[in-house]
Write a protein that holds these residues in place. Structure first.
Motif, short mmCIF file in Angstrom:
data_model
loop_
_atom_site.label_atom_id
_atom_site.label_comp_id
_atom_site.label_asym_id
_atom_site.label_seq_id
_atom_site.Cartn_x
_atom_site.Cartn_y
_atom_site.Cartn_z
N ASN A 19 90.64 -58.77 18.30
CA ASN A 19 91.77 -57.53 18.21
C ASN A 19 92.03 -57.01 19.50
O ASN A 19 92.94 -56.61 19.91
CB ASN A 19 91.45 -56.54 17.08
CG ASN A 19 92.20 -55.66 16.82
OD1 ASN A 19 93.39 -55.92 16.48
ND2 ASN A 19 91.94 -54.32 16.97
N GLU A 36 94.95 -56.40 21.85
CA GLU A 36 95.60 -55.12 22.13
C GLU A 36 95.95 -55.14 23.74
O GLU A 36 96.94 -54.28 24.26
CB GLU A 36 94.60 -53.91 21.79
CG GLU A 36 94.72 -53.84 20.39
CD GLU A 36 93.99 -52.85 19.53
OE1 GLU A 36 94.26 -52.54 18.38
OE2 GLU A 36 93.14 -51.99 20.22
N LYS A 55 101.08 -56.31 16.03
CA LYS A 55 100.85 -56.51 17.34
C LYS A 55 100.94 -58.06 17.56
O LYS A 55 101.31 -58.56 18.67
CB LYS A 55 99.39 -56.13 17.80
CG LYS A 55 98.34 -56.78 17.26
CD LYS A 55 96.92 -56.16 17.55
CE LYS A 55 96.80 -54.91 16.29
NZ LYS A 55 95.51 -54.26 16.44
N ASP A 109 100.21 -49.25 16.40
CA ASP A 109 98.73 -49.44 16.85
C ASP A 109 98.20 -48.07 17.37
O ASP A 109 98.82 -47.55 18.31
CB ASP A 109 98.66 -50.82 17.56
CG ASP A 109 97.35 -51.27 17.56
OD1 ASP A 109 96.50 -51.01 16.59
OD2 ASP A 109 97.18 -52.49 18.06
N SER A 110 97.03 -47.57 17.01
CA SER A 110 96.46 -46.26 17.22
C SER A 110 96.27 -46.26 18.69
O SER A 110 96.56 -45.25 19.39
CB SER A 110 95.33 -46.00 16.55
OG SER A 110 94.14 -46.96 16.83
N GLU A 111 95.72 -47.20 19.47
CA GLU A 111 95.57 -47.19 20.90
C GLU A 111 96.79 -47.15 21.69
O GLU A 111 96.89 -46.33 22.74
CB GLU A 111 94.47 -48.58 21.29
CG GLU A 111 93.40 -48.58 20.66
CD GLU A 111 93.36 -49.15 19.39
OE1 GLU A 111 94.56 -49.38 18.64
OE2 GLU A 111 92.25 -49.36 18.70
MG MG Z 1 94.32 -50.87 17.28
#
Ligand code: MG
Ligand code: NDP
Length: 387
Positions: free
Chosen positions: A216, A220, A124, A149-151
């Protein structure tokens, strides 16, 4: 024909999970380039297993070991940051998984986009440092970015089939990290061992500390702004300690879509490698009845001041987020080594922000220069204050 993949940062948390996915689908995927920082032993064993065409080690001091181990097997080897970036132009892969840590992801990603590769983006920091530039390069290239990235994978999944004009808001979930229930005073004095104990995810050390400071989450928000083209005032973070809802999109008609799943990075990696398709998982899925409740709360920007840096970076623009990222890289390393306190990370970032010259419309060279100037400034500043 399998889909050929370059795994940058193959020895890390995301890198090893990417190789798991590649091994699970041998007819579908093949790792043709592997690259790591300095862990030559693991890189060699991965190369002997996956038989890539090329293995690259960023740390040039480890090159002889890599070459001697892999030359007898006909695997090409290279060393150094330049060689890693050059490898992005090779014709023997289609997708680059960018899973190196921090600023090191930027230059290889720029080269991969210029070469028209697909990007499965875990790093990211590439979008934090130079989101505007990357967005411009993408507009001129056939490359497409699918987030790991999971989000962002969750938001991407929620947006499939939707008209982007109908998006009202992106809602990024945050676990809250290890200090969610601590007082501000306890958090300020937290040790590296305490900060490394993330309640939900097992990840590399740097992102684990970024999760503890909640920088973080700020990163994001910046990442989402560039990936989805939604302005920062319409992106928010909500604390969701169970990490089951991976993020949400609110639409103009009031509907909210969410993507749910157990906290396991294999899913977003599979989705990105499969070019946004749903490859089967051998793991047990989500059993909602395992969770008595799913809870949501506002993040605490007083206890976690790093969260506010997303708005600052996006409102001010230019090289602001590049300065934040570089100062944070130095501060996190200093915190892990016990040289500064946990709350010293935020102070190091604001200190750098007030000293590094602002550049309104940075070129790639300006970003590189800003990064190195900030690293130098923060190293000096911390060595003056921490001893
Ligand atoms: Mg994440
Ligand atoms: P790790 O620290 O576990 O792994 C980092 C990888 O990058 C290692 O392979 C390391 O090699 C390599 N590396 C480090 N420095 C360099 C360099 N200068 N040049 C080339 N390679 C280098 O990190 P993670 O896997 O946790 O994170 C990777 C990226 O993915 C980060 O940007 C992170 O923010 C992002 N991410 C991670 C998630 C996770 O669950 N882990 C979730 C979402 C995003 P070596 O082992 O030799 O040091």
């Amino acid at each position: 024909m399998p889909h050929n993949i370059a795994v940058l940062g193959s020895t890390g948390s995301i890198g090893t999970q990417t190789l798991d996915v590649i091994s699970q689908f041998p007819d579908r995927f093949k790792a043709t380039v592997l690259a790591a920082g300095s862990n030559v032993d693991m890189l060699v064993s991965q190369a002997l297993r996956h038989r890539p065409a090329l293995a690259v080690i960023a740390d040039e001091r480890r090159y002889a070991e890599l070459r001697d181990a892999l030359a007898p097997h006909g695997i090409e080897t290279a060393a150094g940051a330049e060689a890693l970036a050059d490898a992005m132009e090779r014709p023997d892969f289609d997708t680059a998984v960018t899973a190196t840590v921090g600023y090191s992801g930027l230059l290889p990603t720029v080269r991969a986009i210029k070469a028209g590769k697909q990007i499965a983006l875990a790093n990211k920091e590439t979008l934090v440092v130079a989101g505007e530039l990357i967005t411009r390069l993408l507009a001129e290239s056939p490359s497409r970015v699918i987030p790991v990235d999971s989000e962002h994978s969750a938001i991407y999944q929620c947006l499939v089939g939707e008209d982007p004009e109908t998006v009202e808001k992106l809602i990024i979930t945050a676990s809250g990290g290890p200090f969610r229930t601590w007082t501000a005073e306890e958090t300020a004095r937290a040790t590296a061992a305490q900060a490394l104990r993330h309640p939900r995810w097992t990840m590399g050390a740097k992102i684990t500390i970024d999760s503890a400071t909640m920088l973080n989450k700020a990163f994001e928000i910046i990442e989402a702004r560039w990936l989805f083209g939604v302005p920062s005032e319409r992106i928010s973070a909500v604390v969701h300690p169970q990490s089951i809802v991976h993020s949400m999109v609110e639409f103009k008609d009031g509907a909210v879509k969410a993507q749910l799943g157990i906290p396991d990075m294999h899913l977003p990696i599979r989705y990105a490698l499969g070019d946004a398709s749903r490859l089967p998982s051998a793991e047990r899925g989500l059993r909602l009845s395992d969770y008595a409740s799913l809870t949501f709360e506002e993040p605490d920007e007083v206890k976690f001041p790093c969260l506010k840096l997303a708005r600052l970076a996006l409102d001010k623009g230019g090289n602001t987020a590049c300065v934040i990222n570089a100062a944070n890289e130095v501060a996190v390393a200093a915190f892990l080594e016990g040289h500064i306190t946990f709350d010293g990370i935020y102070r190091a970032i604001t200190d750098a922000l007030s000293h590094i010259p602002f550049v309104q419309a940075p070129t790639l060279d300006d970003y590189v220069q800003t990064h190195h100037a900030t690293i130098g400034y923060t190293l000096d500043s911390l060595s003056r204050t921490s001893h």
